[in-house]
Structure formats: structure tokens, C-alpha cells
Design a protein around this motif. Structure first.
Motif, PDB file in Angstrom:
ATOM      1  N   MET A  85       0.853  -1.185   0.000  1.00  0.00           N
ATOM      2  CA  MET A  85       0.000   0.000   0.000  1.00  0.00           C
ATOM      3  C   MET A  85       0.884   1.228   0.000  1.00  0.00           C
ATOM      4  N   MET A  86       0.364   2.295  -0.558  1.00  0.00           N
ATOM      5  CA  MET A  86       1.131   3.534  -0.479  1.00  0.00           C
ATOM      6  C   MET A  86       0.174   4.704  -0.348  1.00  0.00           C
ATOM      7  N   SER A  87       0.666   5.709   0.280  1.00  0.00           N
ATOM      8  CA  SER A  87      -0.172   6.871   0.474  1.00  0.00           C
ATOM      9  C   SER A  87       0.662   8.039   0.929  1.00  0.00           C
ATOM     10  N   CYS A  93       1.641  -6.236   2.689  1.00  0.00           N
ATOM     11  CA  CYS A  93       2.944  -6.716   3.110  1.00  0.00           C
ATOM     12  C   CYS A  93       3.918  -5.561   3.303  1.00  0.00           C
ATOM     13  N   ASP A  94       3.508  -4.375   2.887  1.00  0.00           N
ATOM     14  CA  ASP A  94       4.349  -3.224   3.129  1.00  0.00           C
ATOM     15  C   ASP A  94       3.514  -1.969   2.936  1.00  0.00           C
ATOM     16  N   TYR A  95       4.035  -0.897   3.467  1.00  0.00           N
ATOM     17  CA  TYR A  95       3.319   0.372   3.360  1.00  0.00           C
ATOM     18  C   TYR A  95       4.338   1.450   3.030  1.00  0.00           C
ATOM     19  N   LEU A  96       4.158   2.081   1.894  1.00  0.00           N
ATOM     20  CA  LEU A  96       5.104   3.118   1.483  1.00  0.00           C
ATOM     21  C   LEU A  96       4.466   4.483   1.617  1.00  0.00           C
ATOM     22  N   ILE A  97       5.265   5.424   2.070  1.00  0.00           N
ATOM     23  CA  ILE A  97       4.757   6.786   2.195  1.00  0.00           C
ATOM     24  C   ILE A  97       5.164   7.564   0.962  1.00  0.00           C
TER      25      ILE A  97
END
Lengths: 669, 150
Positions: A101-103, A120-124
Motif C-alpha cells: 500500500m502507499m499513500s 505486506c508493506d506500506y510506502l509513504i
């Protein structure tokens, strides 16, 4: 927008191991065109294969159409047509792909949401290219976990466990919560497994709850009333020969959990953060829904199953309408998930999904003892199924293992199988088809051989790897139909490249050991001491870590190699057939980079039939790796010469086999 | 070469954009993505940004005309806008978006309006500067960003 490639493997990496993830097939979803543009460029720079999408719906349908077409999905959280978390859930349920996910939102609660939904991961945002460079780890992790699960289960039910555990692994990567759930799941798995083990004899084929069977079950349950439904009565009502009370009992247990989860799911959807398992309790509002759900579940699951393959996931079950739609979808998926108590809809969905898929695909595989006979026929269908299921290793691995478990002693093969399944989910799926047919062995052997060839030329590390392949070799005889052969094959390809490359082609064949039938044939052909293969295998394992890069490449390679090998061996007429099937499958599935590779393979197929294996190998290798690696630079002829050069010890070909390392990673040490 | 002085000027212009806080690190990320295959990548991205964000600006403006303010909606738009702006490295614009969102969260309509005015100003300023920059870059010859070693 690039079309999603249907290849099941990653592009063969370059020689340098750290370029291994090259060819990773990424689907990026973001409604912001500027971001999409930037992400695409960044991902391309990382040498990934990018498909961009600005709508979640489009992304979902793309994924559904080509379940085997992507390795990982990157999605924005805030999108106009669908919430990113919803998409995340769908993907987890249906395809079980790792999702990042990214946001621009870096608020803790949003990140937490991502985690609990199974990202499985979160990107800013803004996303830096460095962050993207490492996303391949999530794919590897997933495969590795699935593989490990596979290994640990060591039984027919390992497929199930694998699903669950891989899901667990998926979760664990996101949070402790996941871990906790994982352990719970595992326990359930074991319970389930035990139950089955107790009830069935060794030779008894695993009961696959097909759509029809499940529909019968549900009809029986509904007739009796969910409260009064006892396994004995259900069994009587169903009147299915060969079905035991224990089978029904375990299925009923799952079904009950599933229903309970359904009632809790709706609420769960609303409150993402809720971890409660007994969601159905507090959801007074769901009472009405519960009834509907229950009523619907009876039909839905079966229908869902039916439609599942058609990827009609939530849509077809929408008949229940309403808010239940989501629940329905989940039902289908979660039905199979005995771990309903987790209350994590997503997880369950995944489980259910996996299970379902497993079941569905398992249909052809149920007849393990008779598989060999019927395999050929089902090869195609299974291949299709595999394609569908092989969203990400988990399923394919499962399928493959099932396929492989053709009544072969699994004791020894397990490890191998696991290894196989683990690192070559895609490969297996495509391989699945050939495996099914008798000619699989041939294919497998072929694969092994080729990788070795390729590796040998310039592959220094290869020599070290020899230790790895031991297991394939040892078990070769034991795994007539074992997955191990499959597994080893991919491993072999990787191993071969990594491991000691014996100039001897024969040694390569040995590697495939897993497939006894073909192996024997190959032995005859190649007369090379199996040890070499073993060595190679061994080295492969040890180099696994190094190889991780090229896993993908290997897979592709092996696929093509297999096909070609099978053909070239020429001995197996039957195998040729299967090889043809395989090659087709491989071409379609494994040829990630270009269509022409597939064509190359086909062409080679013909040539292979005639020629010796070595030549074939080179051709195959040429087709597979060079084309994949350097589509712009290599033509078929180039590939061939490259291959030939390889044989002479030139390193260029090695590039292709770097991916071997990848498969090695999966192989448990 | 005559182009050299142009390139030098380009470099100076570019550096100023960073020094004055109009652009941040992310812009360099874009520059690094530019290559022979995409020689005008940065400009393309920026053009795309201005095109898409213009729509957002319009939506926000319209939303600000409806009273009472729908802070959720406004926040949503601004979140999107912020995401876009940050991805091209528009530092000042991004800062103004953050401020706007803070006002939204605290329900401060006045603050929102003020912040939005500021934001539009920064947005327009950056646009002019970047347009001049790219124009010069095109004149200077093959896109070779000053930061890259020659």
C-alpha cells in the motif's frame, strides 16, 4: 500501458545476483496519473515489468483475467472508485499476491490499517526508487513461507497447511497479530490434518470438496438445519460413496466456522481495526444478515466455488445482494478457512481462497493413485487451473504438490517437494501440466539438464553449490510422481547454474532425479553419474541465497528447458506429447518476456525432437534466458550462439541462470 | 560550445529552485529517472502534474464556495493534491497543502480559505519558474541536468 505478461516467472536476471529481481511483474494502481507515471518509470528502472492502472476495478479484472500474470501489486490507499484496503482484501482473497500500500498519508492509524488488512508493506509518498528496489523481497518471502509450510506439513494435507501457513507468513510480515493468528491457524491445520489422517488410510485419496460435493453438503445441512446437522446424518443425506463420516465432520466444522465468520465479517469490514474473533456476537445489526448469510452461504459457497474459477468473485454471488455481497465473497473464500476465529476477514479470505482454489483445482488431483492415468487428460485443465491459482506460489505450489503426490512415497520427497514448490510456484504450475502426464519426468529431467548446461559454462559459483542438489538425487528414485521432481527441477535449474557445472550434460539430467521415469531415460541418454547432479543440487542450495536473484529466471528457463528437454530427449514419445503440452504451457505461462520466446520454444520443440539434448539445451537456454534477458539484443540465432558459447564455457549464458539462486532460497537448507 | 553558458545558466536556475525551497529531493529523484529513453521525463511529469492538479484546484475552489464547508471532502481533495505535489518535489506547495489539511482537521474554515490562497500562489509561482527552467533546458540542448557529472 504494458499488457500483463502471462509468464509465470521472472525475467532471467543478469549475471550479477543483485539484479535478480529483474523482470518482477508489478501491477501498480493509483488514480493519480502523475504518481502513476513516476512509479512506472521508477519500477522500469528497477528492471521490473510494470503494468499501470488508474482504477481499482480495472486492476482487479486484470488480476482476475491473468491470475498468474503478476508477482506483486502496489496500490494507493485513496482511490475514487474503490478503497485501497478493499482492493487489498480482494487481492488477498482471490489471488493471494503480496500487496504494497502507499499513500501520502503517514498517519499511524492508516498504516496500521494497511498492516491489519494484510498489506505486506506500506510506502509513504512520495515514493523513492530505493523503496521500490526492495519490493521483490515480499514476493520471495511469500514463496519461501509457502515452501516452508509445504515442507513442514509433509502429508497430503500439506497443501492445506501450506496455504494457511503461507497466509500466516503473509500476516506475520505485517504484524505480530498475524503471527498470533498464524500459530492458531497452524494448530487448526494440524487438528484438521490429524482428523483426516485418522480417518483415512494411507492409500485413501484425499477428499476434495468439489463444488458439487459441497453443494450436496450444504443442501444436506440446510435440510437438517444447521443446528441439527450432525456428520452422520449429513453423510446419509449426501449419500456419496467413499465419503466418510470423518470427512463430513471436518468439513462441517469448517463450514460452521465459516458461517460464524460470515456474520462477523460484515462488521469486520466496517471496523477494520477490530480483531475480535467472535465478531458475530456483538453484531446485533447483523442478525438479520446472519440469517441471510446462512441461507446464502449454503448456496453461495457452492456457487462461489463454481464461479471462483471464473473469477467471478464477488460479482456472481451478488445475488444475495446487499451488504452481504462482501460477506458472500468472503464466505466463499473463508469457507474453507477453518480459522475463522481469527476474525480477520482478510486472512480468512485468503485461507478460504487458497483452500478453495486448492479444492477446485484439486478436483482433478483428487485421484492421486489414478492421476498418472488421468493426468494426461487433466493436464490441460490442471494447467489452466494452475495458472489461475498460481497467483503466488501458494496455490501453485499446492497444486503442484498435489499433482506431484501421485501416490508416491512422500516421506522423502517432502522436502524436495517443498523445495520445489516453494521456489518454483510458477514453474510448477506450468510444470504441472507436464508433470501430470507421464512425460513429466522427462520434462523435468530435461529441465534439470539444461540449467546445468547453462550454468556450467561460466558459472563459478556453481561449483560450490553442488551440495545442494543432493536431495533431488537421492530421492529421484522415490519420487516418481513426487513434487520433488518438480521442485528439484526448478531448483535444479538454479542449482545447475550455481552448482558445480559439470560439463557433462548427463549430470544435469541427474539433477532432475525427482522424476524417476524421465530420469531413467535421461540416465540412459546421458550416462552421467548422478553425483554430478547431486553436487550441483547441493551447490544450488547453498547458493540459494545468492541465487535468489535469478530464481525467476530459472523458472522461466526451466520451463522452457523442460519443454525442450522433453522434446529433445526424443525417447519419450509420450513425453514428447507432454512436452508439447508443457512447452505450450510454458510458452504461455512461463514466457514472461516475450511472445517470441514462446515461439522460439515451439520451434525448438521441433528441433529438439531430433537433436541431442545438449543442443536442445542450448537452444532452450538461448530462447529462454537471452530472449528474456535481452529481448532487444538477442534473436533466436543469437541465443543459440550464446548457448553454444556457454557450452564452451563462456559466461554470457550464465546471466540467465542467475535466477537459480532464487529458487535455491526456497529450498530449505 | 555556446551551449555551455546556457547549461551553466540552467544549473544556476536549478540550484536556485532548490535553495529557495521550491523544490526538494524528490525532484532529483525524477531527474535521475530521466535517461536517453525518456529524455524529457521530468518535464513530462511536471506537465502532467499541472494538468491534473489544475482539476483538483478547481474542485477545491468550488467546494470552498459551498457553505458550510465539507471538511472531509476538502481534506480528501487536498490529500490527493498533496500526494501529487510531493511526488514532483513541489516543496512549498506541499507545505501549504499540509497547512490546509490541518485547518480542515480543526474545522477552521477561515484558515482553510487563507491557506488555499497561499497555496494557489505558490502553485502558480512554481509553475512559472519550472516553465522557464524547462524552456531554457530545451534551448540548452540535449537534456543533461546540471547535477549529473559531465
Amino acid at each position: 500501458m504494458s499488457t500483463a505478461s502471462s509468464s509465470a516467472a521472472w525475467k532471467a536476471g543478469d549475471v550479477v545476483p543483485d539484479r535478480f529481481p529483474a523482470g518482477l511483474r508489478v501491477l501498480v494502481v493509483d488514480d493519480d496519473p502523475t504518481c502513476l507515471m513516476i512509479l512506472e518509470k521508477m519500477l522500469r528502472t528497477c528492471l521490473y515489468e510494470v503494468t499501470k492502472c488508474n482504477r481499482a476495478e480495472t486492476a482487479l479484472s486484470m488480476l482476475r483475467e491473468n491470475k498468474n500474470g503478476f508477482d506483486i501489486v502496489i496500490s494507493d490507499v485513496h482511490m475514487p472508485d474503490m478503497d485501497g484496503f478493499k482492493l487489498l482484501e480482494h487481492i488477498g482473497l482471490e489471488m493471494d499476491l503480496p500487496v504494497i500500500m502507499m499513500s501520502a498519508d503517514d498517519g499511524k492509524h492508516v498504516v496500521m490499517k494497511g498492516v491489519t488488512h494484510g498489506a505486506c508493506d506500506y510506502l509513504i509518498k512520495p515514493v523513492r526508487i530505493e523503496a521500490l528496489k526492495n519490493i521483490w523481497q515480499h514476493v520471495v518471502r511469500k514463496w519461501k513461507n509457502e515452501w516452508k509450510d509445504f515442507e513442514q506439513s509433509g502429508s497430503v494435507e500439506e497443501g492445506d497447511r501450506q496455504q494457511k501457513q503461507s497466509e500466516d507468513a503473509d500476516y506475520s510480515s505485517s504484524a505480530n497479530e498475524g503471527n498470533w493468528k498464524s500459530s492458531k491457524k497452524r494448530k487448526d491445520d494440524e487438528d484438521e490434518t490429524d482428523e483426516r489422517d485418522d480417518s483415512s488410510t494411507l492409500k485413501k485419496p484425499r477428499v476434495v470438496w468439489s463444488v458439487e460435493l459441497h453443494q450436496q453438503f450444504v443442501a444436506a445441512v440446510n435440510q437438517l438445519g444447521i443446528d441439527k446437522a450432525v456428520p452422520k446424518k449429513i453423510l446419509e443425506l449426501m449419500n456419496v460413496p467413499g465419503l466418510t463420516r470423518e470427512n463430513v465432520a471436518s468439513h462441517l466444522q469448517k463450514y460452521r466456522l465459516y458461517l460464524r465468520r460470515l456474520s462477523g465479517v460484515s462488521q469486520h469490514q466496517n471496523s477494520f481495526m477490530s480483531h475480535q474473533e467472535e465478531t458475530f456476537g456483538p453484531l446485533s445489526s447483523l442478525n438479520g444478515l446472519d440469517l441471510q448469510t446462512l441461507a446464502a452461504t449454503g448456496q453461495l459457497p457452492a456457487e462461489s466455488l463454481a464461479t471462483l474459477q471464473a473469477a467471478g468473485l464477488g460479482r456472481s454471488t451478488a445475488k444475495s445482494g446487499v451488504p452481504m455481497a462482501l460477506v458472500d465473497q468472503r464466505n466463499i473464500f473463508s469457507f474453507e478457512n477453518p480459522k475463522l476465529r481469527f476474525g480477520e476477514g482478510q486472512q480468512q479470505h485468503i485461507n478460504g481462497n487458497n483452500k478453495q482454489i486448492n479444492l477446485l483445482h484439486g478436483i482433478p488431483m483428487t485421484m492421486e493413485p489414478k492421476q498418472l492415468v488421468g493426468l494426461h487428460h487433466t493436464a490441460q485443465s490442471i494447467g489452466n487451473v494452475n495458472m489461475q491459482v498460481t497467483s503466488h506460489g501458494a496455490q501453485s505450489g499446492q497444486n503442484n504438490s498435489l499433482l506431484m503426490q501421485m501416490g508416491q512415497p512422500q516421506s522423502r520427497g517432502h522436502i524436495l517437494n517443498d523445495a520445489t514448490v516453494g521456489h518454483a510456484p510458477r514453474l510448477l504450475s506450468s510444470m504441472g501440466q507436464p508433470i501430470l502426464s507421464n512425460g513429466i519426468a522427462a520434462n523435468v529431467s530435461t529441465r534439470n539438464r539444461i540449467p546445468e548446461n547453462i550454468r556450467a559454462p561460466g558459472y563459478n559459483p556453481v561449483s560450490q553449490a553442488s551440495s545442494m542438489l543432493n536431495f533431488p538425487m537421492n530421492h529421484a528414485s522415490e519420487l516418481p510422481g513426487n513434487i520433488l521432481p518438480l521442485g528439484s527441477t526448478p531448483g535444479m535449474s538454479s542449482l545447475t547454474s550455481k552448482g558445480t557445472f559439470q560439463e557433462d550434460v548427463n549430470s544435469e539430467i541427474k539433477g532432475s532425479g525427482g522424476f524417476m521415469p524421465s530420469y531413467d531415460i535421461f540416465n540412459d541418454l546421458n550416462q552421467h553419474k548422478p553425483q554430478s547432479w547431486e553436487l550441483q543440487n547441493v551447490s544450488m542450495t547453498s547458493d540459494a541465497s545468492q541465487r535468489s536473484n535469478s530464481l525467476q529466471g530459472n523458472l522461466d528457463l526451466t520451463q522452457s528447458v523442460l519443454v525442450q528437454q522433453g522434446i529433445s530427449s526424443g525417447q519419450m514419445n509420450g513425453q514428447n506429447r507432454s512436452a508439447a503440452v508443457v512447452s505450450k504451457a510454458m510458452c504461455s505461462a512461463g514466457d514472461f518476456s516475450e511472445q517470441r520466446n514462446a515461439q522460439n520454444v515451439n520451434q525448438h520443440f521441433n528441433t529438439l525432437l531430433v537433436d541431442n539434448t545438449i543442443r536442445v539445451k542450448s537452444e532452450i537456454v538461448a530462447d529462454v534466458s537471452p530472449a528474456n534477458l535481452f529481448p532487444d539484443h538477442f534473436g533466436q540465432e543469437d541465443l543459440m550462439s550464446a548457448l553454444l558459447k556457454q557450452q564452451e564455457g563462456i559466461a554470457p549464458a550464465e546471466n540467465e541462470f542467475d535466477f537459480d539462486g532464487y529458487s535455491m532460497d526456497n529450498i530449505p537448507e | 560550445m555556446e551551449k555551455n553558458p546556457m547549461r551553466r545558466q540552467l544549473a544556476i536556475m536549478r540550484q536556485a529552485l532548490f535553495d529557495q525551497g521550491y523544490l526538494d529531493e524528490q525532484f532529483i529523484q525524477l531527474e535521475e529517472l530521466q535517461d536517453d529513453a525518456n529524455p524529457n521525463f521530468v518535464e513530462e511529469v511536471v506537465t502532467s502534474y499541472y494538468r491534473d492538479s489544475a482539476r483538483l484546484i478547481l474542485k477545491i475552489e468550488q467546494a470552498l464556495e459551498r457553505k458550510p464547508f465539507d471538511f472531509n471532502k476538502l481534506d480528501g481533495y487536498m490529500h490527493q493534491f498533496k500526494g501529487s505535489s510531493s511526488s514532483i518535489g513541489a516543496k512549498k506547495v506541499k507545505a501549504e497543502s499540509t497547512l490546509f489539511r490541518e485547518h480542515c482537521n480543526s474545522g477552521n474554515g477561515e484558515g482553510c480559505v487563507r491557506a488555499f490562497q497561499q497555496l494557489k500562489q505558490e502553485y502558480a509561482t512554481l509553475k512559472k519558474k519550472l516553465e522557464a527552467y524547462f524552456q531554457l533546458a530545451r534551448q540548452a540542448g540535449p537534456m543533461e541536468t546540471a547535477c549529473r557529472p559531465k
